[in-house]
Scaffold this motif. Structure first.
Motif, PDB file in Angstrom:
ATOM      1  N   ALA A  12       6.144  11.691 -50.149  1.00  0.00           N
ATOM      2  CA  ALA A  12       7.429  12.372 -50.312  1.00  0.00           C
ATOM      3  C   ALA A  12       8.339  11.601 -51.268  1.00  0.00           C
ATOM      4  O   ALA A  12       9.036  12.201 -52.099  1.00  0.00           O
ATOM      5  CB  ALA A  12       8.110  12.541 -48.960  1.00  0.00           C
ATOM      6  N   ASP A  13       8.330  10.262 -51.168  1.00  0.00           N
ATOM      7  CA  ASP A  13       9.126   9.445 -52.085  1.00  0.00           C
ATOM      8  C   ASP A  13       8.701   9.712 -53.530  1.00  0.00           C
ATOM      9  O   ASP A  13       9.542   9.882 -54.416  1.00  0.00           O
ATOM     10  CB  ASP A  13       8.939   7.957 -51.783  1.00  0.00           C
ATOM     11  CG  ASP A  13       9.529   7.529 -50.447  1.00  0.00           C
ATOM     12  OD1 ASP A  13      10.535   8.129 -50.022  1.00  0.00           O
ATOM     13  OD2 ASP A  13       8.963   6.595 -49.837  1.00  0.00           O
ATOM     14  N   LEU A  14       7.373   9.730 -53.767  1.00  0.00           N
ATOM     15  CA  LEU A  14       6.878   9.905 -55.127  1.00  0.00           C
ATOM     16  C   LEU A  14       7.081  11.330 -55.624  1.00  0.00           C
ATOM     17  O   LEU A  14       7.346  11.547 -56.809  1.00  0.00           O
ATOM     18  CB  LEU A  14       5.398   9.513 -55.200  1.00  0.00           C
ATOM     19  CG  LEU A  14       5.110   8.026 -54.955  1.00  0.00           C
ATOM     20  CD1 LEU A  14       3.608   7.758 -55.031  1.00  0.00           C
ATOM     21  CD2 LEU A  14       5.852   7.153 -55.958  1.00  0.00           C
ATOM     22  N   ALA A  15       6.958  12.297 -54.723  1.00  0.00           N
ATOM     23  CA  ALA A  15       7.167  13.694 -55.122  1.00  0.00           C
ATOM     24  C   ALA A  15       8.575  13.898 -55.670  1.00  0.00           C
ATOM     25  O   ALA A  15       8.797  14.677 -56.603  1.00  0.00           O
ATOM     26  CB  ALA A  15       6.916  14.624 -53.948  1.00  0.00           C
ATOM     27  N   ALA A  16       9.518  13.165 -55.125  1.00  0.00           N
ATOM     28  CA  ALA A  16      10.908  13.307 -55.552  1.00  0.00           C
ATOM     29  C   ALA A  16      11.144  12.791 -56.963  1.00  0.00           C
ATOM     30  O   ALA A  16      12.149  13.137 -57.598  1.00  0.00           O
ATOM     31  CB  ALA A  16      11.823  12.571 -54.569  1.00  0.00           C
ATOM     32  N   ILE A  17      10.214  11.956 -57.482  1.00  0.00           N
ATOM     33  CA  ILE A  17      10.364  11.426 -58.841  1.00  0.00           C
ATOM     34  C   ILE A  17       9.244  11.909 -59.756  1.00  0.00           C
ATOM     35  O   ILE A  17       8.965  11.296 -60.792  1.00  0.00           O
ATOM     36  CB  ILE A  17      10.413   9.883 -58.835  1.00  0.00           C
ATOM     37  CG1 ILE A  17       9.139   9.293 -58.220  1.00  0.00           C
ATOM     38  CG2 ILE A  17      11.640   9.389 -58.076  1.00  0.00           C
ATOM     39  CD1 ILE A  17       9.003   7.795 -58.452  1.00  0.00           C
ATOM     40  N   GLY A  18       8.582  13.001 -59.368  1.00  0.00           N
ATOM     41  CA  GLY A  18       7.560  13.583 -60.229  1.00  0.00           C
ATOM     42  C   GLY A  18       6.144  13.184 -59.915  1.00  0.00           C
ATOM     43  O   GLY A  18       5.214  13.591 -60.613  1.00  0.00           O
ATOM     44  N   GLY A  19       5.950  12.347 -58.880  1.00  0.00           N
ATOM     45  CA  GLY A  19       4.609  12.038 -58.411  1.00  0.00           C
ATOM     46  C   GLY A  19       3.918  10.879 -59.075  1.00  0.00           C
ATOM     47  O   GLY A  19       2.814  10.500 -58.684  1.00  0.00           O
ATOM     48  N   ILE A  20       4.525  10.268 -60.106  1.00  0.00           N
ATOM     49  CA  ILE A  20       3.901   9.147 -60.814  1.00  0.00           C
ATOM     50  C   ILE A  20       4.675   7.873 -60.507  1.00  0.00           C
ATOM     51  O   ILE A  20       5.898   7.819 -60.669  1.00  0.00           O
ATOM     52  CB  ILE A  20       3.852   9.403 -62.335  1.00  0.00           C
ATOM     53  CG1 ILE A  20       2.972  10.623 -62.628  1.00  0.00           C
ATOM     54  CG2 ILE A  20       3.315   8.174 -63.077  1.00  0.00           C
ATOM     55  CD1 ILE A  20       2.904  10.992 -64.091  1.00  0.00           C
TER      56      ILE A  20
END
Length: 307
Positions: free
Chosen positions: A113-121
């Protein structure tokens, strides 16, 4: 880890086939097995088999043993003992510690969820909270790109930092990630040539970065065409992924040979597995391998030929 350049005298090519025990051997995995075997035999080298059983929740009970039995029925015998990744955790731990000590790896508390919020990369940690068991990631330097020459697909350039970012070496659930394990195993087994399906092409840049960080030799690569089902999907994800039939190996071997872009006439007179493989070994032409997916396949495991 043994010296990756310490090969037995005279061995200039050591290849491997490394299936995951998530199902029985199907037409796509047979094509990859036959292709890697042919590259090794053409070079007068060795061919090994490694079971990549790193993800127990996805394993199918008995699949690894059935895969090995099928390979034997198809005449694809390895030149050494079968290695199982599930027994090699100490090697992976040693490599991980080396990478962390050198600054190439770091603990990461980021959730999906943390990474999804910044585009997954992942380019930097953005965790909302610390985890009791963090993952460990490889630190990809900003702007990293990797270029290599694929023996089937030619020059490849992968923008690892931009498209992948810092990638996982050990998951938060404690399981080893594929990228670390495959690099450690290839180095430890002295693999000189990685011949595998094109679905793993985009992993190559990450693996080369890891090989450089660990100071091990980067093997040559050849990525073979995928076999698809009638729905156009990679066969392992298709409803057409019936297992090949070890009791009737010749039709599936002929299909794999044709899928590698080879002349069917070379195998026309073969009436046994041994005879077919001898003809294939003598007539194999790597330059004829294509890059487009092979298929569709209809029920190859039950004796039917491609539609």
């Amino acid at each position: 880890m043994s010296d990756p350049n310490d090969h037995p005298a005279g061995i200039v090519h050591r290849g491997r086939f490394a299936p995951s025990p998530t199902g029985d051997l199907h037409a796509g995995s047979l094509l990859a097995a036959l292709g890697s075997w042919l590259f090794a035999r053409r070079a007068g080298g060795e061919w090994l088999v490694r079971i990549e059983d790193l993800d127990p929740p996805r394993e199918v009970a008995g699949a690894a043993d059935r895969q090995l039995a099928a390979l034997q029925a198809f005449g694809l015998e390895p030149d050494g003992p079968v290695v199982r990744q599930s027994a090699r955790g100490a090697l992976y731990q040693d490599a991980l510690e080396r990478l962390m000590s050198s600054g190439h790896a770091f603990e990461c508390h980021c959730s999906r969820a943390d990474l999804a919020a910044i585009g997954g990369i992942h380019h930097q940690c953005v965790a909302a909270r610390r985890r009791a068991r963090p993952a460990v990631r490889f630190r990809v330097p900003a702007g990293s790109r990797v270029a290599f020459d694929d023996l089937v697909r030619g020059r490849q350039v992968q923008e690892v930092w931009a498209t992948v970012g810092d990638f996982v070496l050990r998951r938060a659930d404690g399981y080893w990630a594929y990228q670390l394990a495959v690099v450690v195993d290839d180095a430890d087994q002295g693999i000189t040539d990685v011949v595998r399906g094109a679905d793993l092409l985009d992993s190559t840049g990450r693996q080369i970065l890891l090989q450089r960080a660990l100071g091990v030799t980067v093997p040559r690569h050849a990525h073979l065409p995928l076999v698809t089902g009638a729905d156009g999907q990679k066969l392992s994800k298709s409803e057409a992924a019936w297992p090949v039939d070890p009791a009737d190996p010749l039709p599936a071997l002929r299909h794999a040979w044709a899928g590698l872009g080879q002349d069917p006439a070379v195998l026309a007179e073969a009436t046994s597995v041994g005879g077919l493989l001898a003809c294939a070994r003598a007539g194999f032409r790597p330059e004829s391998i294509g890059t487009r997916p092979v298929g569709p396949v209809v029920d190859i495991g039950r004796g039917a030929l491609p539609s």
